[in-house]
Structure formats: C-alpha cells, structure tokens
Design a protein around this motif. Sequence first.
Motif, PDB file in Angstrom:
ATOM      1  N   HIS A   3      61.192  17.778  83.747  1.00 45.44           N
ATOM      2  CA  HIS A   3      59.886  18.405  83.966  1.00 45.44           C
ATOM      3  C   HIS A   3      60.071  19.909  83.791  1.00 45.44           C
ATOM      4  CE1 HIS A   3      59.191  14.687  86.455  1.00 45.44           C
ATOM      5  NE2 HIS A   3      58.183  14.674  85.610  1.00 45.44           N
ATOM      6  N   SER A  57      68.184  20.988  97.777  1.00 38.84           N
ATOM      7  CA  SER A  57      67.520  21.101  96.481  1.00 38.84           C
ATOM      8  C   SER A  57      66.931  22.495  96.295  1.00 38.84           C
ATOM      9  CB  SER A  57      66.431  20.037  96.356  1.00 38.84           C
ATOM     10  OG  SER A  57      65.479  20.217  97.385  1.00 38.84           O
ATOM     11  N   ASN A  89      62.544  20.638  92.033  1.00 32.33           N
ATOM     12  CA  ASN A  89      61.832  19.377  92.178  1.00 32.33           C
ATOM     13  C   ASN A  89      62.376  18.352  91.196  1.00 32.33           C
ATOM     14  OD1 ASN A  89      59.669  20.291  94.126  1.00 32.33           O
ATOM     15  ND2 ASN A  89      59.398  21.769  92.482  1.00 32.33           N
ATOM     16  N   GLN A  90      61.789  17.175  91.213  1.00 30.16           N
ATOM     17  CA  GLN A  90      62.208  16.103  90.318  1.00 30.16           C
ATOM     18  C   GLN A  90      62.199  16.586  88.866  1.00 30.16           C
ATOM     19  OE1 GLN A  90      59.736  12.650  90.578  1.00 30.16           O
ATOM     20  NE2 GLN A  90      61.118  11.393  89.360  1.00 30.16           N
ATOM     21  N   GLY A  91      63.263  16.315  88.152  1.00 34.12           N
ATOM     22  CA  GLY A  91      63.355  16.690  86.749  1.00 34.12           C
ATOM     23  C   GLY A  91      63.807  18.117  86.514  1.00 34.12           C
ATOM     24  N   ASN A 100      56.814  18.020  96.964  1.00 41.71           N
ATOM     25  CA  ASN A 100      56.576  16.894  97.863  1.00 41.71           C
ATOM     26  C   ASN A 100      56.194  17.344  99.266  1.00 41.71           C
ATOM     27  OD1 ASN A 100      58.992  17.921  98.704  1.00 41.71           O
ATOM     28  ND2 ASN A 100      60.126  16.006  98.579  1.00 41.71           N
TER      29      ASN A 100
END
Length: 121
Positions: A3, A57, A89-91, A100
């Motif tokens: 992403h 993260s 974040n994701q990606g 989130n």
Amino acid sequence: MSHPTNVTAFFEDLDGGVLAERLGTILSHAAAAATDNPKKKAKVSLELTVENIGSGSQVGVIHKLSFKVPTAHGTTAEDHTTETVMYVNQGGEMTLEPKNQFDMIGHQHRKTTQQQQENDQ
C-alpha cells in the motif's frame, strides 16, 4: 500487497507540517538567489532516513533539509534536522496515526462521506 504511502499527507505530517512550510520558503529563497546571481546555482536537498523504533509497528523518520544558495561574493548554506514518529500500516503505508485506531472522540471532520450521509438521514 503493498500500500503506497500518500506522499502529500506524509510531507504535511512531517515535523507537524513545519517541514513542508520550511521547504516552500527555502525553495523560494533558492529561486530568488539563483535569479539574482544568474551564473551561479542554488542547491536544496531533502534527506530522509527511516529507522525502526523498538519491536512495534513504528518508525522514526529523520528528515534533514539543507540548502546552499549563491550570494554576490560566495554562498550561504544551512541545514536543519528533525525527526517524526510514523506508524507503519498494512503493506508498509506510513501514516501519522495508525489506520486501525478506533476513533473514540468521533469528530465530525474525521467521518467519511458515507458516514455523514447515513447520519443525516
């Protein structure tokens, strides 16, 4: 799947928006100095270093903004280094706040268009 980071939002978030403001000022200063001294060049550099913070993260983004502008009898140079903590974040997408995160306050400006339309009905 990757992403991509929203580059516009990313730069607006660095150093609380001060970096983007400072970059605009320096670019204008460099352009003016280059036109005042047509046989000389101005140089503006932005260096970003991304490093992991602990085991979570989050990353620290160290941003170094430097410039060298011509003057009538030489040059003027300066650099400025600051750091901003960003969430990954994701990606791999970097944002100031985690994607989130639950919005406990529920500010109107944070609601999506669809949520606002549902509330209006």
